[in-house]
Write a protein that holds these residues in place. Structure first.
Motif, mmCIF file in Angstrom:
data_model
loop_
_atom_site.group_PDB
_atom_site.id
_atom_site.type_symbol
_atom_site.label_atom_id
_atom_site.label_comp_id
_atom_site.label_asym_id
_atom_site.label_seq_id
_atom_site.Cartn_x
_atom_site.Cartn_y
_atom_site.Cartn_z
ATOM 1 N N TYR A 80 1.098 -1.442 0.297
ATOM 2 C CA TYR A 80 -0.256 -0.532 0.047
ATOM 3 C C TYR A 80 1.259 0.859 -0.034
ATOM 4 C CZ TYR A 80 -3.229 3.461 1.434
ATOM 5 O OH TYR A 80 -3.720 4.855 1.351
ATOM 6 N N ASP A 81 2.055 1.482 0.856
ATOM 7 C CA ASP A 81 2.992 2.415 1.257
ATOM 8 C C ASP A 81 3.785 2.236 -0.537
ATOM 9 O OD1 ASP A 81 1.814 3.374 3.451
ATOM 10 O OD2 ASP A 81 3.508 2.266 4.128
ATOM 11 N N MET A 82 4.181 1.633 -0.769
ATOM 12 C CA MET A 82 4.483 1.445 -1.909
ATOM 13 C C MET A 82 4.235 1.686 -3.575
ATOM 14 S SD MET A 82 7.740 0.322 -1.476
ATOM 15 C CE MET A 82 8.777 -0.495 -2.716
ATOM 16 N N MET A 83 3.139 1.829 -3.412
ATOM 17 C CA MET A 83 2.043 1.595 -4.474
ATOM 18 C C MET A 83 1.274 3.694 -4.325
ATOM 19 S SD MET A 83 -0.886 -0.512 -5.648
ATOM 20 C CE MET A 83 -1.675 -0.690 -3.959
ATOM 21 N N ARG A 84 1.946 3.816 -3.342
ATOM 22 C CA ARG A 84 1.095 5.634 -2.669
ATOM 23 C C ARG A 84 2.128 6.464 -3.385
ATOM 24 N NH1 ARG A 84 -1.012 6.465 2.984
ATOM 25 N NH2 ARG A 84 -0.803 8.082 1.886
ATOM 26 N N THR A 85 3.686 5.690 -3.058
ATOM 27 C CA THR A 85 4.630 6.517 -3.134
ATOM 28 C C THR A 85 5.209 6.118 -4.556
ATOM 29 O OG1 THR A 85 5.995 5.487 -1.248
ATOM 30 C CG2 THR A 85 7.768 6.479 -2.594
ATOM 31 N N GLY A 86 5.050 5.468 -5.457
ATOM 32 C CA GLY A 86 4.686 5.400 -6.784
ATOM 33 C C GLY A 86 3.829 6.343 -7.187
ATOM 34 N N GLU A 87 2.582 6.744 -6.830
ATOM 35 C CA GLU A 87 1.546 7.638 -7.228
ATOM 36 C C GLU A 87 2.343 9.170 -6.982
ATOM 37 O OE1 GLU A 87 -1.108 7.718 -8.933
ATOM 38 O OE2 GLU A 87 -0.339 5.641 -9.735
ATOM 39 N N PHE A 88 3.153 9.130 -5.622
ATOM 40 C CA PHE A 88 3.503 10.451 -5.139
ATOM 41 C C PHE A 88 4.495 10.870 -6.840
ATOM 42 C CE2 PHE A 88 6.725 12.717 -3.517
ATOM 43 C CZ PHE A 88 6.156 14.341 -3.122
ATOM 44 N N LEU A 89 5.849 9.692 -6.770
ATOM 45 C CA LEU A 89 6.757 9.946 -6.955
ATOM 46 C C LEU A 89 6.192 10.674 -9.081
ATOM 47 C CD1 LEU A 89 8.756 7.278 -6.498
ATOM 48 C CD2 LEU A 89 9.330 10.086 -6.089
ATOM 49 N N SER A 90 5.479 9.842 -9.421
ATOM 50 C CA SER A 90 4.690 10.148 -10.834
ATOM 51 C C SER A 90 4.411 11.430 -10.808
ATOM 52 C CB SER A 90 4.372 8.711 -11.346
ATOM 53 O OG SER A 90 2.801 8.346 -11.306
ATOM 54 N N TRP A 120 12.881 7.555 -2.030
ATOM 55 C CA TRP A 120 11.633 7.623 -1.523
ATOM 56 C C TRP A 120 11.280 6.136 -1.405
ATOM 57 C CZ3 TRP A 120 8.531 11.513 -0.095
ATOM 58 C CH2 TRP A 120 9.127 12.523 -0.123
ATOM 59 N N TYR A 121 11.130 4.904 -2.025
ATOM 60 C CA TYR A 121 11.331 3.481 -1.753
ATOM 61 C C TYR A 121 11.820 3.104 -0.122
ATOM 62 C CZ TYR A 121 8.615 3.336 -6.216
ATOM 63 O OH TYR A 121 7.779 2.905 -7.089
ATOM 64 N N GLN A 122 13.734 3.426 -0.077
ATOM 65 C CA GLN A 122 14.338 3.048 0.543
ATOM 66 C C GLN A 122 13.415 3.660 2.108
ATOM 67 O OE1 GLN A 122 16.844 1.759 1.069
ATOM 68 N NE2 GLN A 122 16.241 1.402 3.712
ATOM 69 N N LYS A 123 12.374 4.960 2.072
ATOM 70 C CA LYS A 123 12.510 5.449 3.250
ATOM 71 C C LYS A 123 10.929 4.967 3.944
ATOM 72 C CE LYS A 123 12.907 10.643 1.845
ATOM 73 N NZ LYS A 123 12.248 11.657 2.283
ATOM 74 N N VAL A 124 10.329 4.418 2.601
ATOM 75 C CA VAL A 124 9.090 2.840 3.065
ATOM 76 C C VAL A 124 9.413 2.293 3.677
ATOM 77 C CG1 VAL A 124 7.083 1.750 1.929
ATOM 78 C CG2 VAL A 124 7.534 4.195 1.195
ATOM 79 N N TRP A 125 10.638 0.921 3.249
ATOM 80 C CA TRP A 125 11.174 0.458 3.581
ATOM 81 C C TRP A 125 11.431 0.693 5.501
ATOM 82 C CZ3 TRP A 125 14.602 -0.031 -1.723
ATOM 83 C CH2 TRP A 125 13.037 -0.835 -2.181
#
Length: 155
Positions: A37-47, A66-71
Motif C-alpha cells: 500500500y505504501d509502495m503504491m502511494r509512493t509511486g503515485e506521489f513520485l509520478s 523515497w522507496y527506502q523511506k517506505v522500507w
C-alpha cells in the motif's frame, strides 16, 4: 498399517491446503499488504509530483530514496521486500489476496482546518463586500432599466 493410514491422511490434508505457508524470510500477508500500500502511494506521489514537475531530477535515484523511506518505516530492507515480492509473484493466489486487501484499505480523511476568530471575521467581511457589490449592481441595473423606460416614453 495404522501408521501408514495416519501418514497418508496427514499428507492428504497438507496437500489440500488452499494457501501455501509463507517461508522464512518472506513477509507475512498482513505486513506485505501494508508495505505494498505504501509502495503504491509512493509511486503515485513520485509520478504525479516529483518526477513530473522536475525533468532534471535523477529518476532512479530519487525513486530509490523515497522507496527506502517506505522500507525504513516498515523496518525491512530492500532485499526483504524483493524476496517477498518475488515469492508472492510465484504464488498468484497469495498475491491476489494481498492485492485485494490493499484495495480496501481506507484512506485517512483529510484534515479539516480549524476555524478561529481571524478566519471567521475574514470570511464574514468578504461576504459583506460581496453582498454590498451585488446590491450596487442591482441598483445600477434598476437605474439602467428606468433610463431605458424614460427614453422610450419620451418620443
Amino acid at each position: 498399517m495404522k501408521t501408514f493410514i495416519a501418514a497418508l491422511l496427514v499428507f492428504i490434508l497438507a496437500a489440500c491446503s488452499d494457501k501455501p505457508a509463507t517461508p522464512a524470510g518472506v513477509l507475512p500477508p498482513e505486513k506485505m499488504k501494508l508495505v505494498m500500500y505504501d509502495m503504491m502511494r509512493t509511486g503515485e506521489f513520485l509520478s504525479g509530483y516529483v518526477l513530473y514537475k522536475d525533468t532534471s531530477v535523477n529518476k532512479v535515484g530519487e525513486s530509490m530514496k523515497w522507496y527506502q523511506k517506505v522500507w525504513d518505516i516498515h523496518k525491512i530492507t530492500e532485499a526483504d521486500f524483493r524476496k517477498s515480492y518475488d515469492w508472492y509473484q510465484k504464488n498468484p493466489q497469495m498475491m491476489a489476496a494481498v492485492m485485494d486487501s490493499v484495495m480496501v484499505i481506507p484512506t485517512p480523511p483529510l484534515a479539516q482546518p480549524k476555524t478561529d476568530s481571524i478566519h471567521a471575521v475574514a470570511v464574514d467581511t468578504a461576504q459583506r463586500k460581496l453582498d454590498s457589490g451585488r446590491q450596487i449592481l442591482l441598483r445600477n441595473r434598476e437605474r439602467v432599466k428606468d433610463s431605458v423606460r424614460r427614453k422610450r416614453m419620451l418620443p
